[in-house]
Design an enzyme around this catalytic site. Sequence first.
Site, PDB file in Angstrom:
ATOM      1  CB  ALA A   1      -1.025   0.040   1.133  1.00  0.00           C
ATOM      2  CB  ALA A   2       4.456   2.045  -0.022  1.00  0.00           C
ATOM      3  N   GLY A   3       2.645   2.524  -2.506  1.00  0.00           N
ATOM      4  CA  GLY A   3       2.340   3.217  -3.766  1.00  0.00           C
ATOM      5  C   GLY A   3       0.932   3.813  -3.726  1.00  0.00           C
ATOM      6  CG  ASP A   4      -2.272   1.208  -3.313  1.00  0.00           C
ATOM      7  OD1 ASP A   4      -2.127   1.314  -4.542  1.00  0.00           O
ATOM      8  OD2 ASP A   4      -2.388   0.106  -2.733  1.00  0.00           O
TER       9      ASP A   4
HETATM   10  O1  RIB Z   1      -1.225  -2.202  -3.552  1.00  0.00           O
HETATM   11  C1  RIB Z   1      -1.442  -3.137  -2.524  1.00  0.00           C
HETATM   12  C2  RIB Z   1      -2.686  -3.945  -2.798  1.00  0.00           C
HETATM   13  O2  RIB Z   1      -2.498  -4.716  -3.956  1.00  0.00           O
HETATM   14  C3  RIB Z   1      -3.059  -4.919  -1.723  1.00  0.00           C
HETATM   15  O3  RIB Z   1      -3.842  -4.354  -0.712  1.00  0.00           O
HETATM   16  C4  RIB Z   1      -3.727  -6.055  -2.491  1.00  0.00           C
HETATM   17  O4  RIB Z   1      -5.083  -6.190  -2.228  1.00  0.00           O
HETATM   18  C5  RIB Z   1      -3.443  -5.761  -3.958  1.00  0.00           C
HETATM   19  O5  RIB Z   1      -4.538  -5.293  -4.618  1.00  0.00           O
END
Ligand code: RIB
Length: 287
Positions: A241-244
């Site tokens: 989730a760092a990129g998110d």
């Molecule tokens: O970017 C991380 C995410 O990638 C995770 O939470 C997983 O569900 C995948 O979709």
Amino acid sequence: MKILNIGSINIDYVYEVDNFVKSGETIPSNNFKVFLGGKGLNQSVALAQAGSQVFHAGNINIKDDNIKKELTKWNVNIDYIKEESESTGHAIIQVNKEGENSIIIHGGANRTFESNQIDMILKNFNQGDILLLQNEINKIPEIIEKAKNIGMKIFLNPAPMTKEVLNYPIDLVDCLIVNESEAKKLTEEDLDSDEIINLLKNKYSNISILLTLGEKGSIYSYNTKYLKCEAMKVKAVDTTAAGDTFIGYFISYLSRDKEIKDCLSIASKAASICVTKKGGAISIPKI
Ligand code: RIB
């Protein structure tokens, strides 16, 4: 100006391992946890944690309506979340001792979008509103074309990168957000970051490019504008989730007319904090 994210919702099954499992191998996990995730959901949570109001549109199984409660707690609007019979999407995530991950996703309900559902969602948005998309749902080309007709500002993060992305109408988006490996697959070239930016700019003229480079920082480029931002040095325990987080913070600050350099810098700070915590959405900080 409203922000809409049409994106995935996953249940993440996270296994801590010494090293990623190899072909033919069976390995024990050191720890197991279940988190909420999905690139779509994580990016909506990051937008909300950064202070934006975000509408998340996504599909889940009818039995998983607790996900809606969790999203509401994060201040994510759930008006466009549809419950259905297909199982909620899930991810199997290995996290190694360096905090790196290796992920398998199963789309499930994330891949059941239909044209009339897309129309129902988009009719609530107008010219100038922001649309954010990743690549974990179906019907991306149709969504891009319809949103472009409305005049929405489209941010596309084509992750995970699949061969279908090569045929997406990327020239219709306003901002393309990719990491190094996605950029290499998209350009079909193994180049350094500056060369990749130039190649992407030639390929898709008139759109802004945001290249995320993990611990090496990020680069934003649009026309003659070129900005580079260093990442903070931290000890990573889980990079999920760092990129998110980076994307959600970047778009949130950009939507509030902040300078690009400040958008990059806050996004970088938030992503650096994210990697010091375990899990997907739960590791996205409020700063
Ligand atoms: O970017 C991380 C995410 O990638 C995770 O939470 C997983 O569900 C995948 O979709």
